[in-house]
Design an enzyme around this catalytic site. Structure first.
Site, PDB file in Angstrom:
ATOM      1  N   THR A   1      40.530  37.687  46.767  1.00 40.28           N
ATOM      2  CA  THR A   1      39.901  37.324  47.814  1.00 40.28           C
ATOM      3  C   THR A   1      39.255  38.487  48.564  1.00 40.28           C
ATOM      4  O   THR A   1      38.299  38.381  49.357  1.00 40.28           O
ATOM      5  CB  THR A   1      40.875  36.939  49.010  1.00 40.28           C
ATOM      6  OG1 THR A   1      40.504  36.399  50.111  1.00 40.28           O
ATOM      7  CG2 THR A   1      41.987  38.024  49.091  1.00 40.28           C
TER       8      THR A   1
ATOM      9  N   ARG B   1      43.222  46.902  43.534  1.00 36.78           N
ATOM     10  CA  ARG B   1      42.953  46.959  42.067  1.00 36.78           C
ATOM     11  C   ARG B   1      43.567  48.033  41.410  1.00 36.78           C
ATOM     12  O   ARG B   1      44.119  47.849  40.383  1.00 36.78           O
ATOM     13  CB  ARG B   1      41.626  46.667  41.889  1.00 36.78           C
ATOM     14  CG  ARG B   1      41.093  46.525  40.375  1.00 36.78           C
ATOM     15  CD  ARG B   1      39.635  46.011  40.280  1.00 36.78           C
ATOM     16  NE  ARG B   1      39.295  45.998  38.910  1.00 36.78           N
ATOM     17  CZ  ARG B   1      38.197  46.627  38.303  1.00 36.78           C
ATOM     18  NH1 ARG B   1      37.638  47.501  39.059  1.00 36.78           N
ATOM     19  NH2 ARG B   1      38.141  46.366  37.080  1.00 36.78           N
TER      20      ARG B   1
ATOM     21  N   ASP C   1      47.377  50.216  37.561  1.00 38.39           N
ATOM     22  CA  ASP C   1      48.458  51.333  37.403  1.00 38.39           C
ATOM     23  C   ASP C   1      49.661  50.427  36.760  1.00 38.39           C
ATOM     24  O   ASP C   1      50.304  50.624  35.838  1.00 38.39           O
ATOM     25  CB  ASP C   1      48.853  51.830  38.811  1.00 38.39           C
ATOM     26  CG  ASP C   1      49.645  53.031  38.458  1.00 38.39           C
ATOM     27  OD1 ASP C   1      49.880  53.550  37.482  1.00 38.39           O
ATOM     28  OD2 ASP C   1      50.647  53.356  39.515  1.00 38.39           O
TER      29      ASP C   1
ATOM     30  N   ASN D   1      37.635  50.163  33.478  1.00 33.19           N
ATOM     31  CA  ASN D   1      37.586  50.859  34.735  1.00 33.19           C
ATOM     32  C   ASN D   1      36.559  50.318  35.660  1.00 33.19           C
ATOM     33  O   ASN D   1      36.343  50.695  36.872  1.00 33.19           O
ATOM     34  CB  ASN D   1      37.541  52.453  34.664  1.00 33.19           C
ATOM     35  CG  ASN D   1      36.090  53.104  34.293  1.00 33.19           C
ATOM     36  OD1 ASN D   1      35.051  52.407  34.639  1.00 33.19           O
ATOM     37  ND2 ASN D   1      36.167  54.379  34.369  1.00 33.19           N
TER      38      ASN D   1
HETATM   39  C1  HEM Z   1      44.151  37.436  36.298  1.00 33.19           C
HETATM   40  C2  HEM Z   1      43.472  38.239  35.638  1.00 33.19           C
HETATM   41  C3  HEM Z   1      42.745  39.014  36.302  1.00 33.19           C
HETATM   42  C4  HEM Z   1      41.359  39.630  35.483  1.00 33.19           C
HETATM   43  C5  HEM Z   1      40.579  39.112  34.102  1.00 33.19           C
HETATM   44  C6  HEM Z   1      40.644  40.497  36.360  1.00 33.19           C
HETATM   45  C7  HEM Z   1      39.363  41.035  36.310  1.00 33.19           C
HETATM   46  C8  HEM Z   1      38.688  41.712  37.075  1.00 33.19           C
HETATM   47  C9  HEM Z   1      37.333  42.062  37.084  1.00 33.19           C
HETATM   48  C10 HEM Z   1      36.516  41.683  35.963  1.00 33.19           C
HETATM   49  C11 HEM Z   1      36.816  42.665  38.106  1.00 33.19           C
HETATM   50  C12 HEM Z   1      35.511  43.087  38.602  1.00 33.19           C
HETATM   51  C13 HEM Z   1      34.962  44.571  38.008  1.00 33.19           C
HETATM   52  C14 HEM Z   1      33.836  44.661  38.234  1.00 33.19           C
HETATM   53  O1  HEM Z   1      32.825  44.078  37.436  1.00 33.19           O
HETATM   54  O2  HEM Z   1      33.515  45.582  39.030  1.00 33.19           O
HETATM   55  C15 HEM Z   1      38.070  42.559  38.943  1.00 33.19           C
HETATM   56  C16 HEM Z   1      38.038  43.006  40.369  1.00 33.19           C
HETATM   57  C17 HEM Z   1      39.102  43.059  41.191  1.00 33.19           C
HETATM   58  N1  HEM Z   1      40.308  42.524  40.876  1.00 33.19           N
HETATM   59 FE1  HEM Z   1      40.910  41.677  39.205  1.00 33.19          FE
HETATM   60  N2  HEM Z   1      41.357  40.776  37.570  1.00 33.19           N
HETATM   61  C18 HEM Z   1      42.712  40.058  37.468  1.00 33.19           C
HETATM   62  C19 HEM Z   1      43.643  40.019  38.244  1.00 33.19           C
HETATM   63  C20 HEM Z   1      43.963  40.956  39.479  1.00 33.19           C
HETATM   64  C21 HEM Z   1      44.946  41.145  40.196  1.00 33.19           C
HETATM   65  C22 HEM Z   1      46.335  40.680  39.679  1.00 33.19           C
HETATM   66  C23 HEM Z   1      44.897  41.898  41.062  1.00 33.19           C
HETATM   67  C24 HEM Z   1      45.638  42.604  42.227  1.00 33.19           C
HETATM   68  C25 HEM Z   1      46.899  42.340  42.589  1.00 33.19           C
HETATM   69  C26 HEM Z   1      43.375  42.125  40.922  1.00 33.19           C
HETATM   70  C27 HEM Z   1      42.563  42.887  41.868  1.00 33.19           C
HETATM   71  C28 HEM Z   1      41.291  43.173  42.037  1.00 33.19           C
HETATM   72  C29 HEM Z   1      40.279  43.245  43.030  1.00 33.19           C
HETATM   73  C30 HEM Z   1      40.874  43.599  44.641  1.00 33.19           C
HETATM   74  C31 HEM Z   1      39.207  43.627  42.593  1.00 33.19           C
HETATM   75  C32 HEM Z   1      37.776  43.700  43.443  1.00 33.19           C
HETATM   76  C33 HEM Z   1      37.525  45.412  43.328  1.00 33.19           C
HETATM   77  C34 HEM Z   1      36.376  45.892  43.935  1.00 33.19           C
HETATM   78  O3  HEM Z   1      35.778  45.050  44.804  1.00 33.19           O
HETATM   79  O4  HEM Z   1      36.413  47.236  44.191  1.00 33.19           O
HETATM   80  N3  HEM Z   1      42.682  41.557  40.069  1.00 33.19           N
HETATM   81  N4  HEM Z   1      39.039  41.905  38.419  1.00 33.19           N
HETATM   82  C1  LIG Z   2      34.671  55.097  34.012  1.00 27.96           C
HETATM   83  O1  LIG Z   2      34.389  55.454  32.690  1.00 27.96           O
HETATM   84  C2  LIG Z   2      33.254  56.056  32.399  1.00 27.96           C
HETATM   85  C3  LIG Z   2      33.135  56.222  30.973  1.00 27.96           C
HETATM   86  O2  LIG Z   2      33.367  54.965  30.132  1.00 27.96           O
HETATM   87  C4  LIG Z   2      33.244  57.359  33.123  1.00 27.96           C
HETATM   88  O3  LIG Z   2      31.862  57.712  33.054  1.00 27.96           O
HETATM   89  C5  LIG Z   2      33.396  57.170  34.608  1.00 27.96           C
HETATM   90  O4  LIG Z   2      33.480  58.334  35.275  1.00 27.96           O
HETATM   91  C6  LIG Z   2      34.657  56.121  34.817  1.00 27.96           C
HETATM   92  N1  LIG Z   2      35.136  55.995  36.153  1.00 27.96           N
HETATM   93  C7  LIG Z   2      35.874  56.671  36.914  1.00 27.96           C
HETATM   94  C8  LIG Z   2      36.078  55.972  38.279  1.00 27.96           C
HETATM   95  O5  LIG Z   2      36.650  57.364  36.590  1.00 27.96           O
END
Ligand code: HEM
Ligand SMILES: *[C@@H]1O[C@H](CO)[C@@H](O)[C@H](O)[C@H]1NC(C)=O
Ligand SMILES: *[C@@H]1O[C@H](CO)[C@@H](O)[C@H](O)[C@H]1NC(C)=O
Ligand SMILES: *[C@@H]1O[C@H](CO)[C@@H](O)[C@H](O)[C@H]1NC(C)=O
Length: 316
Positions: free
Chosen positions: A193, A63, A68, A95
């Site tokens: 996934t 992610r 990035d 973030n």
């Molecule tokens: C298609 C549009 C996408 C949207 C709207 C989106 C949005 C999000 C959101 C909202 C989360 C959860 C954040 C949270 O609530 O903590 C998430 C997690 C994640 N996203 Fe996406 N994402 C998208 C595409 C992608 C792409 C292209 C990748 C990488 C190639 C990606 C990789 C990930 C991964 C691996 C997580 C899990 C992170 C974790 O468990 O630490 N996402 N994404």
């Molecule tokens: C994400 O943003 C919040 C403020 O919105 C900050 O307090 C937090 O440290 C940030 N997380 C990271 C991993 O930098």
């Protein structure tokens, strides 16, 4: 003699790679082969060790790399800390749960000992994401290297990230701006996934009337998750630390976590791709690899446009 021949061969290979990848943006598969021969190995070993201790980091690394690349290109900007004068990307509300910074910093420290000033943070992140995918059971692929680190990281740029409430046409449109096809967008979304979403990213789906694109039992699951707290985690599929195609099977069962996940199965433009990936893991892996390589080269900076940071969290 022999060494000379081997060096000659390496140079030749680099030239060929240079033609294949470097002509446009100065990248090549063997970028570190002579500049820092142990770079790839060090990244791989550190990632594997970290994932053995905490398998959930695989999702974080993938992610981080995505964020990035989608903001200002793959230039390590997501890694920069805020300063007194500047609010950085990583302090944006988008973030949510970004993690893995410490691991990248640790890898960087080791690489600076081995070959000071050579390996960019953007490359470390791209390699770490690649190695994380592989370690989690996903496809093995290589990426061109030679990215330079950027100096800009602005909280307001994160507006360019896709929102979890986006529908398929909005996703197609946004990914299209980065020259991805609808099919490539669906393949990249398959990164879900791995990992989890927080309740705050999907609780919008639980208010109001019944969502026709949400399985009733799964709605209960989401509801239960959210009854704990806004930051409670919901895995995207049944195997949060394994890179497989179960994410797409979940979409077929209307058990996608985010609106932006389930919309891929609701829209005629992308439904067929979801079906293909759900039934054909080989096809998903192959498309995912190609899309990841493409993503890893988004707006990459050449040497004149960037630097190799000494620390990934601050510009030199
Ligand atoms: C298609 C549009 C996408 C949207 C709207 C989106 C949005 C999000 C959101 C909202 C989360 C959860 C954040 C949270 O609530 O903590 C998430 C997690 C994640 N996203 Fe996406 N994402 C998208 C595409 C992608 C792409 C292209 C990748 C990488 C190639 C990606 C990789 C990930 C991964 C691996 C997580 C899990 C992170 C974790 O468990 O630490 N996402 N994404
Ligand atoms: C994400 O943003 C919040 C403020 O919105 C900050 O307090 C937090 O440290 C940030 N997380 C990271 C991993 O930098
Ligand atoms: C970067 O910021 C985070 C909080 O946003 C903090 O935990 C971390 O210590 C900072 N890193 C450095 C090296 O200043
Ligand atoms: C997707 O969302 C946009 C913006 O809200 C809207 O204009 C469009 O009609 C939606 N498309 C579909 C197919 O629902």
């Amino acid at each position: 003699m022999v060494i000379g021949k081997i060096l000659g061969l390496i140079l030749l290979m680099e030239m060929i790679n240079g033609f294949r990848f470097g002509a446009v943006d100065g990248l090549s598969m063997d970028y570190y082969l002579r500049r820092c021969p142990l770079a790839e190995l060090i990244v791989k070993i550190k990632v594997i060790k970290a994932l053995q201790a905490d398998p959930t980091l695989a999702a974080s690394l993938v992610r981080l790399h995505f964020h990035d690349c989608f903001i200002e290109g793959c230039d390590g900007s997501v890694l920069l800390n805020s300063t007194k004068q500047n609010k950085a990307e990583r302090d944006s509300p988008a973030n949510l749960s970004l993690r893995g910074f410490e691991l990248i910093d640790e890898i960087k420290e080791e690489l600076e000992k081995q070959c000071p000033g050579i390996v960019s943070c953007a490359d470390i992140l791209a390699m770490a994401a690649r190695d994380a995918v592989c370690k989690a059971g996903g496809p093995l692929y290589d990426i061109p290297k030679g990215r330079m680190d950027g100096t800009r990281s602005k909280i307001e740029d994160t507006i360019n990230l896709p929102a979890p409430t986006f529908n398929a046409s909005q996703l197609i449109n946004l990914f299209g701006q980065h020259s991805f096809s609808a099919q490539e967008m669906v393949a990249l979304s398959g990164a879900h996934t791995l990992g989890v979403a927080r309740c705050s990213s999907f609780k919008n789906r639980l208010v109001g009337g019944l969502d026709a694109n949400l399985n009733a039992d799964f709605a209960k699951t989401l509801f239960t998750t959210c009854s704990a707290s806004d930051t409670a985690e919901q895995p995207f599929d049944e195997t949060r630390n394994t890179f497989d195609n179960l994410y797409y099977r979940a979409l077929q069962c209307k058990s996608g976590v985010l609106d932006s996940d389930q919309t891929l199965y609701a829209s005629a433009e992308t439904k067929g791709v979801v079906d293909s990936y759900a039934s054909n893991k080989v096809m998903f892996f192959s498309d995912f690899k190609r899309a990841m390589v493409k993503m890893s080269m988004l707006n990459v900076k050449q040497s004149s446009q960037g630097e190799v940071r000494q620390n990934c969290y601050k510009i030199n």
